[in-house]
Enzyme design. Structure first.
Site, PDB file in Angstrom:
ATOM      1  N   THR A 286       0.820  -1.210   0.000  1.00  0.00           N
ATOM      2  CA  THR A 286       0.000   0.000   0.000  1.00  0.00           C
ATOM      3  C   THR A 286       0.859   1.268   0.000  1.00  0.00           C
ATOM      4  O   THR A 286       1.858   1.363   0.710  1.00  0.00           O
ATOM      5  CB  THR A 286      -0.913   0.004   1.233  1.00  0.00           C
ATOM      6  OG1 THR A 286      -1.788  -1.115   1.160  1.00  0.00           O
ATOM      7  CG2 THR A 286      -1.741   1.277   1.309  1.00  0.00           C
ATOM      8  N   SER A 292      -6.327   0.625  -2.587  1.00  0.00           N
ATOM      9  CA  SER A 292      -7.057  -0.426  -3.301  1.00  0.00           C
ATOM     10  C   SER A 292      -6.558  -0.585  -4.733  1.00  0.00           C
ATOM     11  O   SER A 292      -6.572  -1.685  -5.289  1.00  0.00           O
ATOM     12  CB  SER A 292      -8.560  -0.114  -3.301  1.00  0.00           C
ATOM     13  OG  SER A 292      -9.058  -0.082  -1.980  1.00  0.00           O
ATOM     14  N   GLY A 325       2.689  -2.934   8.432  1.00  0.00           N
ATOM     15  CA  GLY A 325       2.920  -3.641   9.691  1.00  0.00           C
ATOM     16  C   GLY A 325       4.318  -4.221   9.744  1.00  0.00           C
ATOM     17  O   GLY A 325       4.855  -4.664   8.736  1.00  0.00           O
ATOM     18  N   ARG A 457     -27.730  -9.873  34.404  1.00  0.00           N
ATOM     19  CA  ARG A 457     -28.152  -8.512  34.707  1.00  0.00           C
ATOM     20  C   ARG A 457     -29.671  -8.439  34.784  1.00  0.00           C
ATOM     21  O   ARG A 457     -30.378  -8.911  33.871  1.00  0.00           O
ATOM     22  CB  ARG A 457     -27.630  -7.572  33.623  1.00  0.00           C
ATOM     23  CG  ARG A 457     -28.110  -6.140  33.736  1.00  0.00           C
ATOM     24  CD  ARG A 457     -27.510  -5.436  34.915  1.00  0.00           C
ATOM     25  NE  ARG A 457     -27.716  -3.991  34.833  1.00  0.00           N
ATOM     26  CZ  ARG A 457     -27.463  -3.151  35.823  1.00  0.00           C
ATOM     27  NH1 ARG A 457     -26.981  -3.613  36.975  1.00  0.00           N
ATOM     28  NH2 ARG A 457     -27.672  -1.861  35.673  1.00  0.00           N
ATOM     29  N   GLY A 542     -23.505   0.588  30.491  1.00  0.00           N
ATOM     30  CA  GLY A 542     -22.295   1.260  30.958  1.00  0.00           C
ATOM     31  C   GLY A 542     -21.141   0.300  31.182  1.00  0.00           C
ATOM     32  O   GLY A 542     -19.974   0.657  30.970  1.00  0.00           O
ATOM     33  N   THR A 563     -11.274  -2.703   6.207  1.00  0.00           N
ATOM     34  CA  THR A 563     -10.471  -1.925   5.260  1.00  0.00           C
ATOM     35  C   THR A 563      -9.250  -2.677   4.761  1.00  0.00           C
ATOM     36  O   THR A 563      -8.944  -2.651   3.575  1.00  0.00           O
ATOM     37  CB  THR A 563     -10.020  -0.592   5.911  1.00  0.00           C
ATOM     38  OG1 THR A 563     -11.168   0.112   6.370  1.00  0.00           O
ATOM     39  CG2 THR A 563      -9.261   0.263   4.914  1.00  0.00           C
ATOM     40  N   GLU A 565      -6.604  -5.885   3.864  1.00  0.00           N
ATOM     41  CA  GLU A 565      -6.803  -7.070   3.017  1.00  0.00           C
ATOM     42  C   GLU A 565      -7.919  -6.825   1.998  1.00  0.00           C
ATOM     43  O   GLU A 565      -8.624  -7.735   1.586  1.00  0.00           O
ATOM     44  CB  GLU A 565      -7.117  -8.311   3.857  1.00  0.00           C
ATOM     45  CG  GLU A 565      -5.926  -8.882   4.609  1.00  0.00           C
ATOM     46  CD  GLU A 565      -4.915  -9.565   3.694  1.00  0.00           C
ATOM     47  OE1 GLU A 565      -5.229  -9.796   2.517  1.00  0.00           O
ATOM     48  OE2 GLU A 565      -3.808  -9.854   4.162  1.00  0.00           O
TER      49      GLU A 565
END
Length: 771
Positions: A286, A292, A325, A457, A542, A563, A565
């Site tokens: 990239t 892309s 990476g 809960r 929460g 996004t 691969e």
């Protein structure tokens, strides 16, 4: 002293054989266990130096006992167990001491029966990670834990887990056990440098245990088990997604590029070092200006025949490699660049380029910058790279699909530049399958946390003074969670089937179809993960917003899956293009014009009027019929294919440019691709059911499959109504049936997430531990 391959008869060794046998029965020793084993054995005074050496030899995870040795242990154990009481037989320490007495060298007055010896053996048993329930199951043949466990589910979650894990259940269970070790415990590490170092250290630990070798051929030091490599990646995603992605970069991308795009010279030179972490690498594809659009990459590799070398160059700042990476840790990079010979571009190819020397210093002409803190995955060292006219030898071209011969002429068995380009990218399809599975794994973690919280809960009561109702008993909560469980079951089966097809496709005869499925399933599964994690976060209120309950990491770390691969929207367009041409190779050769040519010659089908009785059929048996579900999914896909084809034909007849015609139909094409993938998921779910014998698990799975199908039909009910495939009374009946299925699955909902078999240590959520 007998060798490692023979059974020693000394009392000291015999006393420890039961512990060794049970420890190795699950084929894995964790890092903490190894550390404790070495410490404990060094303190065993009743063992000689040679005996300690023998036992320590069996604490190496890469060097398990041979089959002969294991059988010897088994035989000795069974003989000893048959001569003692059941209580002693279920105690490894007691059984070991009984076995010691069978040695001709045993002496009563020695240390074997002392309290100190007994305690040392108990400590050693704990160091090996063995407990009484495990030893009883292995030695006596039944599972105490299973007998003790009681649940009210209509099926056995352990049996269901086996169905979900499929053929790779053994390696997945190994990974689960390994990741439960305190060495891998979840930590909140704010400083990215510390987090990156911990991730790198853990990756090296995985390599030490042999888990980075599965993807590569045996002749180069690997295990040749690509399916199990994908399973390892999938299971890691239950834990820390930074570690998962770091593994993916080093093994799947860097290693995968060398294995898939290189030839034997590269395999011999690099694979053993990279799988053992002696060579760290990155995958530099990239660029800032081109993500892309891989064909548009601007980095160049100009060939100079006089020096038999390539010059790798970044022509301007925005042509730098970005989001790479391993950029801060790597020694080498697989760099994708335009191969240019005598001023003529031969398209994008991959090259091995040195980034750092053995001391970790950047090579001359290489510039690296840190991408800094990201939304997530801060344990991965993403960076930017630029190359200033770096010279590399000719053999650094990964030349499986294209090469420069001795006379300086470009040669390739694939004559078409387009076909060669797509073939090259197809060699990297494993990454998309793996990312899709990792997305499902992240969803499973979120669903497990949210489901267990929803079952504990309580909020609101019908009347004052009455007990409050648990969240999962509210229909609204069931509608939030249970359809997502069903969808993740479906996509899990579909991706598991695809991984199997990929591994079996040795001759690449079905590679185009596999690539298309991988693109679609990766897109839909990772979008599903994003939706699932968000819904589960909200369902935990929460508590779900607290970092201690894992959703912060799950959301932030998995979001990029949509996004990298391949951008999901772009991937679905690839799927749609493939559908339009029935995966004909002429599509990739001819681009949009070939699509139009194909449509002009092939599209002649018209849909007949549907029977009004069918469109209004509200009979429960009909609505629950798997054939009806498959027909409805297929109808939507085919109708979308036909109508988008007609639209594109009409644009071309009006002399609209083919590319512009394609863009005008872009949203229609995306709908077609989604319909195709949704049908793939249902088809895989149905096929998995067909492989099962009648059982409680199959009956529950059938309901889950029905829920997935009906939920998707209702999601698109507007389309079905618009196209007169269903009437309003039929969609209302489907909604009632969905509600009924949710009520029927409610008592089994915890069992359905327990079947994911995610240990609490991997969930890393305090609300689950508290419950």
């Amino acid at each position: 002293m007998p060798t490692r391959q023979n059974l020693p008869l000394s009392p000291g060794i015999l006393s420890i054989i039961p512990i060794l046998y049970v420890a190795w029965s699950d084929s894995i020793l964790s890092p903490s266990e190894m550390q404790m084993i070495h410490k404990n054995i060094s303190q065993l005074d009743f063992l000689t130096k040679d005996e300690k050496k023998y036992i320590l030899a069996f604490s190496d995870p890469k060097s398990p006992p041979s089959e002969d040795v294991f059988r010897q242990w088994q035989k000795a154990l069974r003989m000893a167990a048959s001569s003692v009481s059941p209580a002693k037989a279920s105690s490894l320490v007691s059984l070991g001491l009984e076995m010691a007495k069978t040695s001709i060298d045993y002496k009563k007055d020695e240390l074997y029966n002392s309290p100190e010896t007994i305690q040392s053996l108990i400590d050693l048993q704990a160091a090996f990670g063995v407990n009484t329930k495990e030893s009883t199951r292995i030695l006596l043949g039944y599972d105490v834990a299973q007998e003790e466990s009681q649940n009210n589910y209509s099926f056995d979650p352990q049996v269901m887990a086996g169905i979900l894990d499929g053929k790779n259940a053994a390696i997945k269970n190994e990974m689960r056990k390994l990741l439960r070790d305190p060495y891998f415990a979840h930590q909140t590490i704010v400083n990215k440098e510390d987090y990156r170092q911990r991730t790198l250290d853990q990756l090296k630990t995985l390599a030490k245990h042999g888990y980075t070798s599965y993807a590569f051929p045996k002749e180069f030091g690997g295990l040749g088990k690509e399916g199990q490599h994908i399973a390892i990646f999938e299971t890691l995603a239950y834990h820390d997604l930074s570690l998962t992605v770091k593994l993916g970069v080093q093994i799947g991308l860097f290693g995968g590029a060398i294995a898939g795009l290189g030839t034997q010279i590269h395999h011999k030179k690099y694979l053993d070092d990279l799988m053992n972490m002696r060579l760290l690498g990155c995958f530099a594809m990239t660029e800032t200006n081109h993500g892309s659009n891989v064909r548009g990459l601007e980095t160049t590799a100009i060939y100079h025949h006089d020096t038999r070398s390539f010059i790798i160059n970044t022509p301007h700042e925005l042509a730098g490699k970005e989001y790479i990476g391993n950029a801060l840790h790597c020694h080498k990079a697989v760099v994708f660049a335009q191969l240019i010979i005598n001023g003529s571009s031969k398209g994008v190819h991959a090259f091995m380029v040195d980034v750092r020397d053995e001391q970790g210093n950047l090579m001359p002409g290489v510039r690296v910058e840190d991408c800094g803190y990201k939304m997530g995955l801060n344990g991965v060292d993403n960076g930017k790279l630029w190359f200033d006219n770096i010279e590399i030898p000719k053999e650094n071209l990964l030349n499986r699909y294209g090469d420069v011969d001795d006379s300086g002429v470009y040669v390739s068995d694939i004559k078409s530049d387009d076909k060669r380009f797509f073939t090259m990218l197809g060699a990297l399809v494993t990454g998309r399958v793996s990312v899709g599975l990792a997305g499902v794994s992240a969803s499973k973690v979120a669903l497990t946390i949210a489901t267990k919280y929803g079952l504990n809960r309580k909020q609101f009561a019908a009347k004052e003074g009455e007990e409050e109702r648990i969240l999962m008993d509210y229909p609204s909560h069931q509608h939030r969670i249970i359809p997502l469980i069903a969808s993740n079951y479906a996509y899990g089966f579909a991706l598991d089937d695809l991984a199997h097809d990929l591994v079996q496709d040795k001759d690449h005869k079905n590679r185009r179809l596999i690539e298309s499925k991988a693109a679609g399933l990766k897109a839909m599964a990772t979008w599903l993960a994003t939706d699932t994690i968000q819904e589960c976060r909200e369902a935990c209120g929460g508590k779900g917003y607290l970092a201690e309950n894992r959703f912060t990491d799950l959301k932030a770390d998995s979001d990029i899956f949509t996004t990298f691969e391949g951008d999901n929207t772009v991937l679905l367009q690839l799927v749609a293009k493939g559908l339009l041409t029935h995966f004909k190779k002429s599509f990739h050769d001819g681009g949009f014009n070939s699509i139009i040519r194909y449509l002009g010659g092939q599209i002649s089908h018209k849909f007949s009027e549907l029977n009004p009785i069918y469109t209004r059929n509200t009979d429960t048996q009909h609505l629950s019929d798997r054939d009806f579900h498959m027909e409805a999914f297929a109808y939507r896909e085919k109708k979308l294919l036909y109508t988008v084809s007609q639209r594109m034909q009409n644009f071309i007849k009006r002399r609209v440019d083919p590319y512009e015609a394609y863009l005008k139909c872009q949203m229609h094409l995306l709908a077609l691709a989604k319909a195709y993938v949704e049908r793939l998921a249902l088809k895989s779910f149905t096929r998995r059911l067909e492989t099962l014998d009648n059982s409680p698990e199959k009956r529950v799975l059938s309901k889950v499959c029905d829920l997935y199908a009906i939920h998707i039909l209702l999601k698109h009910k507007g389309w079905y109504l618009e196209n007169d495939y269903m009437s309003g009374v039929k969609t209302k009946a489907l909604r009632r049936l969905e509600n009924k299925l949710l009520q029927e699955l409610r008592p089994d909902v915890e069992g359905l997430v327990d079947a994911f078999a995610i240990p609490e240590e991997l969930l890393g959520a305090k609300i689950v531990l508290y419950n």
